[in-house]
Write an enzyme that holds these catalytic residues in place. Structure first.
Site, PDB file in Angstrom:
ATOM      1  N   GLY A  12       0.806  -1.208   0.000  1.00  0.00           N
ATOM      2  CA  GLY A  12       0.000   0.000   0.000  1.00  0.00           C
ATOM      3  C   GLY A  12       0.838   1.256   0.000  1.00  0.00           C
ATOM      4  O   GLY A  12       2.068   1.223   0.077  1.00  0.00           O
ATOM      5  N   PHE A  16       2.504   9.243   3.966  1.00  0.00           N
ATOM      6  CA  PHE A  16       3.873   9.187   4.466  1.00  0.00           C
ATOM      7  C   PHE A  16       4.837   8.569   3.466  1.00  0.00           C
ATOM      8  O   PHE A  16       6.030   8.831   3.507  1.00  0.00           O
ATOM      9  CB  PHE A  16       3.898   8.329   5.742  1.00  0.00           C
ATOM     10  CG  PHE A  16       3.036   7.128   5.563  1.00  0.00           C
ATOM     11  CD1 PHE A  16       3.507   6.019   4.911  1.00  0.00           C
ATOM     12  CD2 PHE A  16       1.717   7.136   5.973  1.00  0.00           C
ATOM     13  CE1 PHE A  16       2.692   4.927   4.685  1.00  0.00           C
ATOM     14  CE2 PHE A  16       0.893   6.047   5.752  1.00  0.00           C
ATOM     15  CZ  PHE A  16       1.395   4.943   5.112  1.00  0.00           C
ATOM     16  N   VAL A  19       3.851   1.249   2.315  1.00  0.00           N
ATOM     17  CA  VAL A  19       3.557   0.220   3.315  1.00  0.00           C
ATOM     18  C   VAL A  19       4.025  -1.115   2.742  1.00  0.00           C
ATOM     19  O   VAL A  19       3.692  -1.457   1.608  1.00  0.00           O
ATOM     20  CB  VAL A  19       2.053   0.137   3.633  1.00  0.00           C
ATOM     21  CG1 VAL A  19       1.809  -0.866   4.757  1.00  0.00           C
ATOM     22  CG2 VAL A  19       1.498   1.499   4.001  1.00  0.00           C
ATOM     23  N   LYS A  38       5.289   0.849   7.841  1.00  0.00           N
ATOM     24  CA  LYS A  38       5.147   2.114   7.127  1.00  0.00           C
ATOM     25  C   LYS A  38       6.515   2.778   7.089  1.00  0.00           C
ATOM     26  O   LYS A  38       7.188   2.869   8.123  1.00  0.00           O
ATOM     27  CB  LYS A  38       4.164   3.037   7.843  1.00  0.00           C
ATOM     28  CG  LYS A  38       2.712   2.629   7.769  1.00  0.00           C
ATOM     29  CD  LYS A  38       1.875   3.702   8.444  1.00  0.00           C
ATOM     30  CE  LYS A  38       0.388   3.419   8.361  1.00  0.00           C
ATOM     31  NZ  LYS A  38      -0.408   4.503   8.983  1.00  0.00           N
ATOM     32  N   ASP A 133      -9.468  11.562  11.655  1.00  0.00           N
ATOM     33  CA  ASP A 133      -9.628  11.107  10.274  1.00  0.00           C
ATOM     34  C   ASP A 133     -10.336   9.753  10.227  1.00  0.00           C
ATOM     35  O   ASP A 133      -9.846   8.799   9.634  1.00  0.00           O
ATOM     36  CB  ASP A 133      -8.274  11.029   9.584  1.00  0.00           C
ATOM     37  CG  ASP A 133      -8.376  11.025   8.058  1.00  0.00           C
ATOM     38  OD1 ASP A 133      -9.447  11.399   7.539  1.00  0.00           O
ATOM     39  OD2 ASP A 133      -7.384  10.662   7.396  1.00  0.00           O
TER      40      ASP A 133
END
Length: 368
Positions: A12, A16, A19, A38, A133
């Site tokens: 993913g 940032f 992943v 991450k 969020d």
């Protein structure tokens, strides 16, 4: 002593960076044999470092993704900051909705996932934090004894309740509460509004606010932030479900039900469902929203012909930090009233466009 681990395939992308799967170099450690990591350049690691700090303080809740620590590594000549997290084999709730046969979930499943998210929100709020969020993409599914367990993830924008952000804004526009759009107010009630949007989208397979590919983004945000409109309540939802959403979609945050109050609502309390049982309380996309030829959206502005922003990040992040589809904007840091953006300017900033430039590692790479 830092854990040594190896990086696996990319699974993913985010604001940032990337992943990847990850696993410990040594077997038999206290860490799981498969994790998610991450990673981003160290110069843009403020969001991941904030996520690490928050998750370390929310480590005892089964409905929140676990954090196994963070470290730095040098890979391909770049210094990276890495955050090791629980791996959610079921993907995100957004993917679950998108891949469902009818572009929406049966209400029994909606109630089960909502109950898990509420437990997580209660824990977050009781410990003095705001997620900022709440959306389908940030709810991950992990395998449980019988069913997938929904867990809240992505705390990069989380903040302390009561913490002043000046005139910064955080979140995803179509999940934002009216007070967030109109005044930049982001407190626990804003998470509850986002929960309502999340529940409505699970039921219909479309964003809570009725929209079409030709809708103007700024006009849509004006509907959220100004006036007395609320999202449409799915017509074929159960009476308990409709009432639950009505409690979430109270425009006045002081009158909106809290996560704790909602955790005792009949929609999520004392309900036992058989996942194989037929559910009469399901709603077709055609019942409540304009049809889309591309299937269920993966993000709030994921419609044909739209290239609009998805998230707004805080100005406390580096200028080149990106949300899922748009570059962050940086309003003035002055705290006097003269520096406050006008409503028109606030909405214009919500519609700012940008393009991320991702780099993804491939293959297994040793790191520590």
């Amino acid at each position: 002593m830092a854990m040594e681990w190896v990086r696996g395939q990319a699974v993913g992308h985010g604001s940032f960076g990337s992943v990847n799967l990850a696993k410990p170099r040594k077997q038999g450690t206290r860490f799981p044999q498969l994790m998610a990591v991450k990673s981003c350049g160290s110069s843009h690691s403020a969001s991941l470092m904030n996520e690490k700090s928050v998750l370390e303080q929310l480590s005892d809740c089964p409905q929140i993704i676990r954090c196994f620590g963070g470290d730095s590594s040098f890979e391909s000549g770049e210094k990276l900051f890495n955050l090791l997290l629980e791996y959610a084999s079921g993907g995100s709730l957004a993917e679950r909705v998108k891949n469902s046969g009818n572009r929406r979930l049966p209400e029994s499943e909606v109630r089960r996932y909502t109950r898990s998210v509420l437990r997580g929100l209660c824990y977050i709020h009781s410990n003095g934090f705001v997620h900022c969020d709440v959306k389908l993409q940030n709810i991950l599914l992990c395998s449980g004894n019988r069913n997938d367990v929904a867990k809240i993830a992505d705390f990069g924008l989380a903040k302390r309740a009561g913490e002043s952000l000046g005139f910064d804004m955080r979140g995803t526009p179509l999940y934002m509460a009216p007070e967030t759009v109109a005044a930049g107010e982001i407190e626990p009630p804003a998470d509850v509004w986002g929960l309502g949007c999340l529940v409505a989208e699970m039921v219909t397979g479309a964003p809570a606010w009725r929209c079409s590919p030709d809708d103007d983004v700024c006009k849509l945000m004006m509907r959220i932030g100004v006036g007395d409109q609320i999202p449409d309540i799915p017509g074929n939802m159960s009476a308990e479900g409709k009432d639950f959403l009505e409690k979430c979609f109270v425009r006045d945050p002081a009158m909106r039900w809290t996560a704790e109050m909602l955790s005792n609502h009949p929609f999520v309390v004392d309900q036992v469902y058989d996942d194989d049982e037929d559910d009469d309380h399901t709603v077709s996309l055609d019942d409540t929203c304009e049809p889309s030829t591309s299937g269920s959206p993966t993000g709030p502005f994921d419609f044909p012909g739209w290239e609009s922003p998805c998230s707004i990040t805080s100005t406390s992040l580096p200028p080149r930090e990106y949300s899922w589809e748009t570059e962050a904007w940086s309003p003035s840091s002055e705290s006097n009233l003269a520096s406050a953006p006008s409503p028109a300017e606030r909405l214009r900033r919500l519609a700012t466009e940008g393009r991320p430039d991702w780099s993804v590692s491939e293959g297994w790479v040793a790191a520590r």
